[in-house]
Design a protein around this motif. Structure first.
Motif, mmCIF file in Angstrom:
data_model
loop_
_atom_site.group_PDB
_atom_site.id
_atom_site.type_symbol
_atom_site.label_atom_id
_atom_site.label_comp_id
_atom_site.label_asym_id
_atom_site.label_seq_id
_atom_site.Cartn_x
_atom_site.Cartn_y
_atom_site.Cartn_z
ATOM 1 N N THR A 179 -5.814 -1.133 -1.038
ATOM 2 C CA THR A 179 -6.883 -0.729 -0.121
ATOM 3 C C THR A 179 -6.771 -1.411 1.242
ATOM 4 O OG1 THR A 179 -8.371 -2.400 -1.086
ATOM 5 C CG2 THR A 179 -8.482 -0.156 -1.972
ATOM 6 N N GLU A 180 -6.145 -2.575 1.293
ATOM 7 C CA GLU A 180 -5.932 -3.236 2.581
ATOM 8 C C GLU A 180 -5.015 -2.416 3.485
ATOM 9 O OE1 GLU A 180 -4.473 -7.159 2.070
ATOM 10 O OE2 GLU A 180 -6.353 -7.946 1.236
ATOM 11 N N LYS A 181 -4.187 -1.580 2.881
ATOM 12 C CA LYS A 181 -3.235 -0.770 3.650
ATOM 13 C C LYS A 181 -3.814 0.579 4.069
ATOM 14 C CE LYS A 181 0.641 -2.803 1.092
ATOM 15 N NZ LYS A 181 1.788 -2.511 0.175
ATOM 16 N N ILE A 182 -5.007 0.907 3.597
ATOM 17 C CA ILE A 182 -5.642 2.178 3.969
ATOM 18 C C ILE A 182 -6.353 1.973 5.299
ATOM 19 C CG2 ILE A 182 -7.323 3.938 3.295
ATOM 20 C CD1 ILE A 182 -6.740 3.230 0.386
ATOM 21 N N THR A 183 -5.618 2.231 6.371
ATOM 22 C CA THR A 183 -6.113 1.999 7.721
ATOM 23 C C THR A 183 -5.844 3.232 8.577
ATOM 24 O OG1 THR A 183 -4.007 1.095 8.518
ATOM 25 C CG2 THR A 183 -5.517 -0.449 7.445
ATOM 26 N N GLU A 184 -6.093 3.104 9.868
ATOM 27 C CA GLU A 184 -5.809 4.206 10.795
ATOM 28 C C GLU A 184 -4.315 4.525 10.849
ATOM 29 O OE1 GLU A 184 -7.424 3.306 14.575
ATOM 30 O OE2 GLU A 184 -9.508 3.269 13.880
ATOM 31 N N LYS A 185 -3.481 3.544 10.513
ATOM 32 C CA LYS A 185 -2.041 3.750 10.555
ATOM 33 C C LYS A 185 -1.411 3.733 9.163
ATOM 34 C CE LYS A 185 -1.494 1.773 15.197
ATOM 35 N NZ LYS A 185 -0.798 0.749 16.010
ATOM 36 N N GLY A 186 -2.151 3.333 8.177
ATOM 37 C CA GLY A 186 -1.612 3.269 6.819
ATOM 38 C C GLY A 186 -2.069 4.440 5.974
ATOM 39 N N TYR A 187 -1.117 5.120 5.339
ATOM 40 C CA TYR A 187 -1.386 6.305 4.507
ATOM 41 C C TYR A 187 -2.080 7.412 5.309
ATOM 42 C CZ TYR A 187 -0.368 3.222 0.533
ATOM 43 O OH TYR A 187 0.231 2.353 -0.351
ATOM 44 N N PHE A 188 -1.760 7.495 6.572
ATOM 45 C CA PHE A 188 -2.448 8.460 7.440
ATOM 46 C C PHE A 188 -1.561 8.806 8.625
ATOM 47 C CE2 PHE A 188 -5.265 9.587 10.967
ATOM 48 C CZ PHE A 188 -6.180 10.433 10.375
#
Length: 216
Positions: A179-188
């Motif tokens: 979940t720390e990687k679910i950002t504006e640039k992560g997984y998106f």
């Protein structure tokens, strides 16, 4: 899920079309019965029955009795889709509550990890020798956690992606490293989204399903 995915990737003998219906399937029932290489009428995402033909005998199967089926065009046995019925769930992330409907839906597997799989709840299957496509609508993206028979709809708001991120972080909270990687640039990536017809999704749900691990 590993067993299902292994079957999904299996290779079957080449079989030609002998009827107007090009759709073929191997169907695994919940009681362990297997119906191999049968003609099948392609289901819409919400129907409760499957119509198949075994030889010259027509049968009707109830969705609740089917575990899953592998689908292919009779002119291309190397291209297969894994279709499975699930109960539909809606996760209320602010209250940490899962609302499970009595409704079932047919879904197509897109990605599977050891602990999570990603499915799309289709309206219609378009089966051709060179491709298998799906017509989908909003709220068609779903996650299924391992050992669950509930497909949880992923809310997507393209105008406010933060709402989807907040939902993902709550639903997958038992894997904080992910979940720390679910950002504006992560997984998106809005410039390279996932497309299904006119419907698109900038979140990389395929990768999230593969990477999720609550047992780190």
């Amino acid at each position: 899920m590993k067993i299902i995915f292994a079957i999904f990737m299996g290779v079957f003998a080449v079989l030609g079309c002998n009827a107007k219906n090009d759709a073929r399937a191997t169907i695994v029932m919940k009681d362990g019965t297997v119906k191999e290489n049968v003609e099948i009428n392609l289901p819409k995402g919400w129907v409760e029955k499957l119509k198949i033909k075994v030889g010259n005998i027509e049968e009707i199967l109830m969705a609740e009795d089917v575990d899953y089926f592998e689908l292919w065009h009779c002119d291309n046995t190397d291209q297969k889709a894994l279709i499975k019925p699930f109960f539909i769930g809606e996760y209320k992330h602010k209250k940490n509550y899962l609302d499970i409907r009595k409704q079932m839906g047919w879904m197509a597997l897109q990605s599977a990890g050891d602990h999570l799989s990603y499915w799309i709840w289709f309206d219609k299957i378009i089966l051709k020798p060179d491709k298998i496509k799906y017509q989908i609508s909003d709220n068609s993206h779903c996650f299924v956690k391992s050992n669950s028979d509930v497909a949880v709809m992923i809310p997507i708001n393209l105008m406010a992606p933060k709402r989807t991120r907040d939902w993902l972080k709550a639903f997958l909270a038992d894997d904080p490293e992910l979940t720390e990687k679910i950002t504006e640039k992560g997984y998106f990536n809005r410039k390279n989204p996932y497309h299904q017809g006119n419907n698109y999704n900038p979140f990389f749900f395929e990768d999230i399903a593969s990477d999720y691990n609550p047992q780190r």
